[in-house]
Scaffold this motif. Structure first.
Motif, PDB file in Angstrom:
ATOM      1  N   ARG A 123       6.843 -22.347 -78.459  1.00 60.93           N
ATOM      2  CA  ARG A 123       5.704 -22.525 -77.553  1.00 60.93           C
ATOM      3  C   ARG A 123       4.430 -21.948 -78.169  1.00 60.93           C
ATOM      4  O   ARG A 123       3.362 -22.559 -78.087  1.00 60.93           O
ATOM      5  N   GLU A 153       8.752 -28.143 -71.199  1.00 60.20           N
ATOM      6  CA  GLU A 153       7.608 -27.602 -70.482  1.00 60.20           C
ATOM      7  C   GLU A 153       6.354 -27.494 -71.340  1.00 60.20           C
ATOM      8  O   GLU A 153       5.260 -27.296 -70.810  1.00 60.20           O
ATOM      9  N   TYR A 180      12.520 -35.510 -65.646  1.00 61.48           N
ATOM     10  CA  TYR A 180      11.270 -35.721 -66.357  1.00 61.48           C
ATOM     11  C   TYR A 180      11.020 -37.212 -66.559  1.00 61.48           C
ATOM     12  O   TYR A 180      11.948 -38.015 -66.585  1.00 61.48           O
ATOM     13  N   ARG A 251       0.597 -31.141 -68.408  1.00 62.32           N
ATOM     14  CA  ARG A 251       1.169 -29.872 -68.814  1.00 62.32           C
ATOM     15  C   ARG A 251       0.712 -28.784 -67.862  1.00 62.32           C
ATOM     16  O   ARG A 251      -0.415 -28.771 -67.390  1.00 62.32           O
TER      17      ARG A 251
END
Length: 252
Positions: A123, A153, A180, A251
């Protein structure tokens, strides 16, 4: 002014393709010309010069990429994450070269990690790549397998399958993927005979993949199946199936 690149996940009729074309325009001029054809159903085109952006700008690549970009197709520079072993600073340096030399619209992070323990580090790396882009581009993570759900995510798209048709035709997806939109997932299948093209597109639709790359090229004898387009590209590009697509969720 060229048109603005389309965002990943925009809905469109017919099959949509993501193409990792890892061949120099001198080696594959016909393939690069085909990708520049107006109306090609492309979500993105990924490239590298020499395992990355190379040592300096390549004018032939810049010219070929410019023709593809004229149709609003996002251009992604390939970065090799080595399954999380690469230093973030090295990835950012390569990303900066891609942006300076080729005006890329995002990055295709090959061999991305998949483990839950590596999600936080990944991330951070993605955040650094978005900072290079000014938060205006896309980051596609391409582990070639389903990662821990945490990766969903922060990736703009996940390549959750990259492999041969012999394995794809019997593949399954974890239940979490149903939460998703299809725009989040891409499947790359090589060694696919033309006779099974429609079947592969149906599998992609059933498994919830909004973007595909299907080729009859193989990795036999160490060949790179992504060094050119398939022999049936024109048939596939005309849309032999029409999988429904959903808009990518914003997002968090």
């Amino acid at each position: 002014m060229p048109p603005e690149p389309v965002a990943l996940g925009e809905p469109a009729a017919g099959a949509r393709f993501g193409v990792p074309l890892f061949a120099h325009p001198l080696v594959a001029p016909a393939e690069w010309a085909e990708l520049a054809r107006p109306g090609a159903p492309l979500d993105w085109v990924a490239f590298d010069v020499s395992g990355g952006p190379g040592a300096k700008a390549d004018g032939l690549y810049a010219e070929a990429l410019g023709r593809v970009r004229e149709n609003g197709v996002p251009i992604l520079g390939r970065l090799d994450a080595a399954y999380g072993a690469r230093q973030h600073g090295d990835l950012v340096t390569e990303a900066t070269h891609y942006l300076d030399w080729y005006r890329v619209d995002g990055f295709y992070v090959d061999r991305a990690p998949t483990l839950r323990s590596e999600a936080a580090s990944c991330r951070r790396a993605v955040g650094m790549l978005r900072a290079v882009l000014g938060d205006k581009g896309a980051v596609v993570l391409a582990p070639g397998a389903h990662p821990h759900p945490a990766y969903a995510e922060f990736a703009d798209q996940l390549v959750t399958f990259a492999g041969p048709w012999a394995r794809y035709r019997w593949s399954e997806v974890p239940q979490w993927t149903a939460c998703y939109p299809a725009a989040l997932f891409a499947h790359l299948v090589h060694g696919l005979p033309a006779a099974h093209l429609d079947e592969a597109l149906r599998i992609a639709r059933w498994q919830g993949a909004g973007t595909v790359c299907l080729t009859d090229r193989t990795d036999r004898d160490g060949a790179d199946p992504w060094a050119g387009l398939s022999g049936y590209w024109h048939r596939a590009a005309r849309g032999t199936a029409r999988p429904e697509r959903a808009r990518a969720r914003p997002r968090a």
